[in-house]
Design a protein around this motif. Sequence first.
Motif, short mmCIF file in Angstrom:
data_model
loop_
_atom_site.label_atom_id
_atom_site.label_comp_id
_atom_site.label_asym_id
_atom_site.label_seq_id
_atom_site.Cartn_x
_atom_site.Cartn_y
_atom_site.Cartn_z
N ALA A 215 1.44 -2.39 -4.89
CA ALA A 215 1.53 -2.60 -3.44
C ALA A 215 1.24 -4.06 -3.13
CB ALA A 215 0.52 -1.70 -2.72
N ILE A 216 2.02 -4.62 -2.23
CA ILE A 216 1.91 -6.05 -1.93
C ILE A 216 1.70 -6.26 -0.44
CG2 ILE A 216 3.14 -8.25 -1.94
CD1 ILE A 216 4.46 -7.45 -4.50
N LEU A 217 0.75 -7.11 -0.12
CA LEU A 217 0.53 -7.55 1.25
C LEU A 217 1.08 -8.96 1.34
CD1 LEU A 217 -0.76 -6.31 3.77
CD2 LEU A 217 -2.90 -7.44 3.16
N GLY A 218 2.05 -9.16 2.22
CA GLY A 218 2.87 -10.36 2.17
C GLY A 218 2.30 -11.61 2.75
N GLU A 223 -0.09 -11.12 -1.82
CA GLU A 223 -1.27 -10.56 -2.49
C GLU A 223 -0.91 -9.21 -3.11
OE1 GLU A 223 -5.75 -8.80 -1.49
OE2 GLU A 223 -4.58 -9.84 0.07
N VAL A 224 -1.05 -9.12 -4.43
CA VAL A 224 -0.81 -7.86 -5.13
C VAL A 224 -2.12 -7.08 -5.13
CG1 VAL A 224 -0.03 -6.75 -7.24
CG2 VAL A 224 0.93 -8.97 -6.57
N LEU A 225 -2.12 -5.91 -4.52
CA LEU A 225 -3.32 -5.08 -4.40
C LEU A 225 -3.58 -4.37 -5.72
CD1 LEU A 225 -2.58 -3.60 -0.85
CD2 LEU A 225 -3.83 -5.69 -1.44
N PRO A 226 -4.73 -3.74 -5.88
CA PRO A 226 -5.00 -3.00 -7.12
C PRO A 226 -3.85 -2.03 -7.44
CG PRO A 226 -6.99 -3.14 -5.82
CD PRO A 226 -5.91 -3.72 -4.97
N LEU A 227 -3.51 -1.95 -8.72
CA LEU A 227 -2.35 -1.17 -9.15
C LEU A 227 -2.62 0.32 -9.07
CD1 LEU A 227 -1.20 -3.28 -12.24
CD2 LEU A 227 -0.47 -3.47 -9.84
N PHE A 228 -1.58 1.05 -8.73
CA PHE A 228 -1.62 2.51 -8.57
C PHE A 228 -0.83 3.13 -9.72
CE2 PHE A 228 0.42 6.39 -7.16
CZ PHE A 228 -0.51 7.05 -6.37
N ALA A 270 -5.29 1.81 -11.44
CA ALA A 270 -4.82 2.37 -12.71
C ALA A 270 -5.84 2.07 -13.80
CB ALA A 270 -3.46 1.77 -13.06
N GLN A 271 -6.04 3.04 -14.66
CA GLN A 271 -7.09 2.92 -15.67
C GLN A 271 -6.51 2.51 -17.04
OE1 GLN A 271 -10.47 3.47 -14.76
NE2 GLN A 271 -9.41 3.39 -12.78
N GLU A 272 -7.34 1.78 -17.80
CA GLU A 272 -7.06 1.45 -19.20
C GLU A 272 -5.71 0.76 -19.40
OE1 GLU A 272 -7.56 4.95 -21.56
OE2 GLU A 272 -9.64 5.25 -20.95
N LEU A 273 -5.40 -0.15 -18.48
CA LEU A 273 -4.24 -1.00 -18.67
C LEU A 273 -4.66 -2.24 -19.44
CD1 LEU A 273 -2.12 -1.23 -15.37
CD2 LEU A 273 -1.37 -0.40 -17.60
N ASP A 274 -3.86 -2.62 -20.42
CA ASP A 274 -4.13 -3.86 -21.14
C ASP A 274 -4.16 -5.02 -20.14
OD1 ASP A 274 -4.04 -5.43 -23.87
OD2 ASP A 274 -2.58 -6.39 -22.55
N ALA A 326 -1.06 7.88 1.32
CA ALA A 326 0.12 7.44 0.60
C ALA A 326 -0.27 6.36 -0.40
CB ALA A 326 1.18 6.93 1.57
N ALA A 327 0.61 6.10 -1.37
CA ALA A 327 0.28 5.17 -2.46
C ALA A 327 -0.11 3.79 -1.92
CB ALA A 327 1.46 5.06 -3.41
N TYR A 328 0.61 3.29 -0.90
CA TYR A 328 0.30 1.97 -0.40
C TYR A 328 -1.12 1.90 0.14
CZ TYR A 328 0.82 -2.60 1.73
OH TYR A 328 0.64 -3.92 2.04
N MET A 329 -1.50 2.90 0.93
CA MET A 329 -2.84 2.89 1.50
C MET A 329 -3.91 3.14 0.45
SD MET A 329 -3.27 1.96 4.54
CE MET A 329 -2.27 1.55 5.98
N GLU A 330 -3.57 3.87 -0.61
CA GLU A 330 -4.53 4.03 -1.72
C GLU A 330 -4.84 2.67 -2.34
OE1 GLU A 330 -6.02 6.90 -3.14
OE2 GLU A 330 -5.42 7.85 -1.27
N CYS A 331 -3.81 1.85 -2.51
CA CYS A 331 -4.01 0.51 -3.07
C CYS A 331 -4.82 -0.36 -2.12
CB CYS A 331 -2.66 -0.13 -3.36
SG CYS A 331 -1.67 0.72 -4.61
N ALA A 332 -4.53 -0.26 -0.83
CA ALA A 332 -5.28 -1.05 0.16
C ALA A 332 -6.75 -0.66 0.16
CB ALA A 332 -4.67 -0.86 1.54
N THR A 333 -7.00 0.64 0.07
CA THR A 333 -8.39 1.12 0.03
C THR A 333 -9.11 0.59 -1.20
OG1 THR A 333 -7.80 3.14 1.23
CG2 THR A 333 -9.84 3.18 -0.04
N ALA A 334 -8.41 0.59 -2.35
CA ALA A 334 -9.02 0.09 -3.60
C ALA A 334 -9.30 -1.40 -3.52
CB ALA A 334 -8.11 0.40 -4.78
#
Length: 489
Positions: A215-218, A223-228, A270-274, A326-334
């Motif tokens: 999710a990206i906030l323009g 800004e790339v938010l935490p990955l989902f 997202a967990q355990e990403l290299d 929704a996925a976008y708001m999950e990323c914003a919350t994170a």
Amino acid sequence: MKPSVLILWNQVEEDIYEHWRAQGPKPLPWDPERTVPDVGTVAEEMARIVAAVRLVAERVWLVNIEDDLDRIIAAVRLYRPDVVMNLIEFFHDDASLEAHVAGLYELLGVAYTGSEPFALALCQNKYRTKLLLEAAGLPTSPYVLIEREPVPRDHELEFPLIVKPALEDASGGIEEASVVHDQAGLEARVSQVLKEFKMPALVEEYVDGREIHAAILGRTPPEVLPLFEMEFDDSEFNPDEEWRPQIISYRAKWDPHSPDFYSMEGTCPAQELDPELEEYIREVAAEAFKAVGCRDYARIDMRVDEEDGEAYILEVNPNPDLSDGAAYMECATASGRSFEQTIAEIIDMAWQRVRRARAQHSAQPTVAAGLPSDHLLREWVVQKRTGHQDVLPMAGGPSVESLLREGQVQTGDAEAGGAGDVDTLGTGVERGSADADEREPDPAAAKPRAQGSDTQAKGATEAGDEPAGRPRDSGHAPEPGHEQDPPGQ
């Protein structure tokens, strides 16, 4: 100083989720011991967004346009908002017209949230999006567009393949059968897409692996938010552990009666990403956002191939779903933002564009270059006025209109006395009228007179009046004069 905000959305039919809720808990057809969960309605989603906007706006109006172009024009001309919050995702049940609605805002000269027409139209066409991403050097799985039968055998793609309607949205036309394993399956699926959806089929190599959404906030830079991550687990419905494609099908996304709805769950972050892979995904997502011309907010969906570890872009989604959960708001919350803060930032980006434009206009009014013939006419006007053959810059110099106002050139109408001070917009609202925002939009008065329609605008309410439907499904807005009190008051 706070902006005034007009929230526009579109719903024509009734909301199926409200029907299901009214029926009460029902056993799932494939598991009588479980009941269908309560799914949020559009009325609830809109009320939440309205409440968030009210925290940062001077005034807020909510209008369901109900597939009525006149209602958009009427609302913008009557309320004259600083910013339109654009929540219209389709028009006449056609997602490709989403870009045309944004184009109407451009023609009306009103600022709005989200992407511009070019990005919206481009991303609606999956094939052209992939062409652009590829040209920009961004990773996307091998593909081919098939517009008619017979299906070519020399496509040079490696099975399994996934077949998608090239112009569909919201997972339309995506199901387990979309993934094919041989030429016969490919031909059958392409034929079905061509006949059922009346559009070309996009065929891609299926990427089996982790699905990551960025999710990206323009802001500048974006800004790339935490990955989902969307995780898939169908073991409950697949006891024999037969191979099934891990995809977000239409049923999985929207239908709580389907087993697919329960076979996936989102995790953010997202967990355990290299770490190197995560940084690469972030860079690719930001570049994709810029390459297709997204603005304000977007979501980039990607897959990481489990065999070679490469990340590939699946889709670019401008103006993604902003509903809570929704996925976008999950990323914003994170990222540490609340729902209200995220909505406020999206509104603020549009508001800052307004403020910059106003400041620029006050400091140095700009003159559009216009057509080449307009430029030649300006030069001719200057020659008539000064007697010198001055050459004007294409994007500068006085406009023809300003010269006419100064009385430097006479026209036939002017010599005949002209037509007087005519309100060419036909709004029926005097410019600068202090009580303009207290009135209901009247399309019969607000639209161009030549259209001659007597359609009455309904669905326009003060911010917070209870909305009654779903942008992607349906509902009925309150009739004028029957508005309810804002939620929470």
